[in-house]
Design a protein around this motif. Structure first.
Motif, PDB file in Angstrom:
ATOM      1  N   THR A  23      34.175  56.356 -23.025  1.00 48.99           N
ATOM      2  CA  THR A  23      33.131  56.970 -22.200  1.00 48.99           C
ATOM      3  C   THR A  23      33.504  56.914 -20.723  1.00 48.99           C
ATOM      4  O   THR A  23      33.304  57.889 -19.977  1.00 48.99           O
ATOM      5  CB  THR A  23      31.781  56.269 -22.434  1.00 48.99           C
ATOM      6  N   ILE A  24      34.060  55.782 -20.285  1.00 47.42           N
ATOM      7  CA  ILE A  24      34.519  55.687 -18.894  1.00 47.42           C
ATOM      8  C   ILE A  24      35.592  56.729 -18.616  1.00 47.42           C
ATOM      9  O   ILE A  24      35.571  57.414 -17.585  1.00 47.42           O
ATOM     10  CB  ILE A  24      35.063  54.271 -18.595  1.00 47.42           C
ATOM     11  N   LEU A  25      36.538  56.883 -19.551  1.00 46.18           N
ATOM     12  CA  LEU A  25      37.616  57.857 -19.369  1.00 46.18           C
ATOM     13  C   LEU A  25      37.066  59.271 -19.207  1.00 46.18           C
ATOM     14  O   LEU A  25      37.470  60.011 -18.293  1.00 46.18           O
ATOM     15  CB  LEU A  25      38.573  57.800 -20.558  1.00 46.18           C
ATOM     16  N   GLY A  26      36.154  59.665 -20.078  1.00 47.99           N
ATOM     17  CA  GLY A  26      35.581  61.005 -19.996  1.00 47.99           C
ATOM     18  C   GLY A  26      34.794  61.216 -18.715  1.00 47.99           C
ATOM     19  O   GLY A  26      34.912  62.254 -18.052  1.00 47.99           O
ATOM     20  N   ALA A  27      33.983  60.209 -18.356  1.00 49.75           N
ATOM     21  CA  ALA A  27      33.146  60.334 -17.161  1.00 49.75           C
ATOM     22  C   ALA A  27      33.991  60.419 -15.900  1.00 49.75           C
ATOM     23  O   ALA A  27      33.725  61.246 -15.010  1.00 49.75           O
ATOM     24  CB  ALA A  27      32.178  59.154 -17.085  1.00 49.75           C
ATOM     25  N   VAL A  28      35.032  59.589 -15.804  1.00 47.67           N
ATOM     26  CA  VAL A  28      35.829  59.581 -14.577  1.00 47.67           C
ATOM     27  C   VAL A  28      36.690  60.843 -14.481  1.00 47.67           C
ATOM     28  O   VAL A  28      36.957  61.335 -13.372  1.00 47.67           O
ATOM     29  CB  VAL A  28      36.692  58.301 -14.483  1.00 47.67           C
ATOM     30  N   TRP A  29      37.104  61.395 -15.639  1.00 46.69           N
ATOM     31  CA  TRP A  29      37.855  62.652 -15.602  1.00 46.69           C
ATOM     32  C   TRP A  29      36.975  63.783 -15.054  1.00 46.69           C
ATOM     33  O   TRP A  29      37.400  64.563 -14.203  1.00 46.69           O
ATOM     34  CB  TRP A  29      38.387  63.008 -16.982  1.00 46.69           C
ATOM     35  N   ILE A  30      35.739  63.865 -15.549  1.00 48.12           N
ATOM     36  CA  ILE A  30      34.821  64.899 -15.071  1.00 48.12           C
ATOM     37  C   ILE A  30      34.553  64.711 -13.578  1.00 48.12           C
ATOM     38  O   ILE A  30      34.569  65.672 -12.789  1.00 48.12           O
ATOM     39  CB  ILE A  30      33.507  64.876 -15.876  1.00 48.12           C
ATOM     40  N   LEU A  31      34.312  63.465 -13.165  1.00 46.83           N
ATOM     41  CA  LEU A  31      34.072  63.184 -11.747  1.00 46.83           C
ATOM     42  C   LEU A  31      35.284  63.546 -10.890  1.00 46.83           C
ATOM     43  O   LEU A  31      35.149  64.128  -9.805  1.00 46.83           O
ATOM     44  CB  LEU A  31      33.732  61.706 -11.552  1.00 46.83           C
TER      45      LEU A  31
END
Length: 395
Positions: free
Chosen positions: A89-97
């Motif tokens: 979840t951190i990986l997906g969120a930080v990629w979008i950010l």
């Protein structure tokens, strides 16, 4: 003589020491970009936020940066599901950010040219990034977790006999049963597949992330899938991270035909179709005995005058399909990029990201965006799908 031998040995030792250092440096640089760019754009830059906001925002990004490698190691190295859920979840969120922070910085530059001063300029850019990233994150999560929509595609195969005209193949791929329990999702996928009245149901790999024992409940609904002529399956690369032979055996136990470098022949209306499958292209490198992509073995004994449908997990395997005169290869693996704009990176590795393409004079390739997701529970501008392929005869 001793000096001549020692120098190459010393050079080899230096290279062995440098490799982990180079990897660590590269990983550190990538993480610094992924977390640093959105931190700077949202928290610092010229925003002139109150000190409490800057300190709080910095602590949030710092905590995420520390937690990410730890949870990814535990989740995917040690197969601890709760850690995998957090890390993914951190990986997906930080990629979008990261993506939208870069776009926000372009907006910031445009406002600078237009004469807008800070802190207004930076706060507008930060607000744009935060709102868009949050909106896409919520929407992308819902897209990832829903039962896929059906994508319908017609494929004309000149060598297909008239009796097989209208043959319906339902392709299911990249289900990726994993750390998030998706038993109900799996049941919903099976219901959709069964509603399509397929002649052939084909699973083109990446069933799960983990062993059969870990994911047996999520995979159980595959046993209820119905097809008029055949249910067939090939391995994907993720089976080779876990338990490839175990998944082949389990799918056989559920009533499917594992096409482990082999083929079957289906017949309808007096005409026949060869349905073949090969292992994933990574299989040979795993050292697992008897596992490799072997097109010659898969087609051994097949009538060369019959049309061939080939299951191969990766689009990259299309060159071998062309060399062996395959009529239609169906693949998955790419997820359509999963989270925009990652599809540009996928395209560097694969010849196709999604859809129907032609390769050579005879061979066509259909690449599905897949039903599930790997890692981050997000799909942004890359919708999941269950594909219904209807074969048409040119005769």
């Amino acid at each position: 003589m001793a000096t001549t031998e020692a120098v190459p040995g010393a050079a080899a030792r230096r290279r062995s020491l440098l490799r982990p250092l180079a990897f660590a440096a590269t990983l550190g640089f990538v993480l610094a970009l992924l977390f640093g760019v959105p931190w700077w754009s949202l928290v610092m830059a010229g925003n002139d936020w109150p000190a409490a906001v800057q300190v709080g925002g910095t602590l949030v990004f710092a905590l995420a940066l520390v937690m990410f490698p730890v949870t990814m190691f535990l989740g995917h190295g040690r197969r601890v599901d709760w850690a995998a859920r957090i890390g993914d979840t951190i990986l997906g969120a930080v990629w979008i950010l990261f993506v939208w922070a870069v776009i926000g910085d372009v907006l910031r530059l445009g406002m600078l040219v237009g004469g807008v001063d800070d802190p207004v300029r930076s706060r507008v850019a930060a607000g744009f990034t935060a709102v868009v990233a949050l909106g896409l994150g919520v929407w992308g999560y819902r897209e990832a977790m829903r039962v896929p929509r059906v994508r319908r595609v017609e494929v004309t195969i000149p060598r297909l006999g008239k009796g097989l005209d209208g043959l319906k193949i339902v392709q299911l791929t990249d289900t990726h049963y994993g750390p998030i329990d998706r038993v109900r999702w799996s049941q919903g996928v099976t219901e959709v597949v069964n509603s399509l009245g397929a002649d052939i149901v084909a699973h083109t790999g990446d069933i799960a992330d983990g062993t059969v024992a870990q994911r047996v409940e999520q995979a159980a609904p595959l046993g209820d899938v119905r097809a008029g002529l055949a249910r067939v399956y090939v391995t994907g690369n993720h089976e080779y991270f876990g338990e490839a032979q175990g998944w082949l055996d389990h799918m056989r136990a559920l009533g499917w035909e594992p096409l482990h470098n082999r083929h079957i022949v289906v017949e309808r209306g007096g005409d026949r179709l060869v349905v073949a499958g090969v292992d994933d292209r990574t299989a040979a490198g795993t050292g697992l005995e008897g596992h490799r992509a072997d097109h010659a073995q898969a087609l051994d004994g097949a009538d060369p005058d019959l049309p061939v449908l080939l299951l191969a997990h990766q689009p990259k395997q299309i060159d071998a399909a062309v060399a062996h005169g395959i009529d239609l290869q169906i693949s998955g693996h790419t997820h359509g990029g999963q989270i925009w704009p990652f599809h540009y990176l996928v395209r560097v590795d694969q010849p196709v990201v999604q859809g129907l393409t032609r390769h050579g004079e005879r061979t066509q390739l259909f690449t599905s965006r897949g039903a599930g997701f790997w890692g981050p529970p997000f799909r942004v501008f890359a919708p999941s799908e269950i594909t219904q392929l209807t074969l048409r005869s040119a005769r």
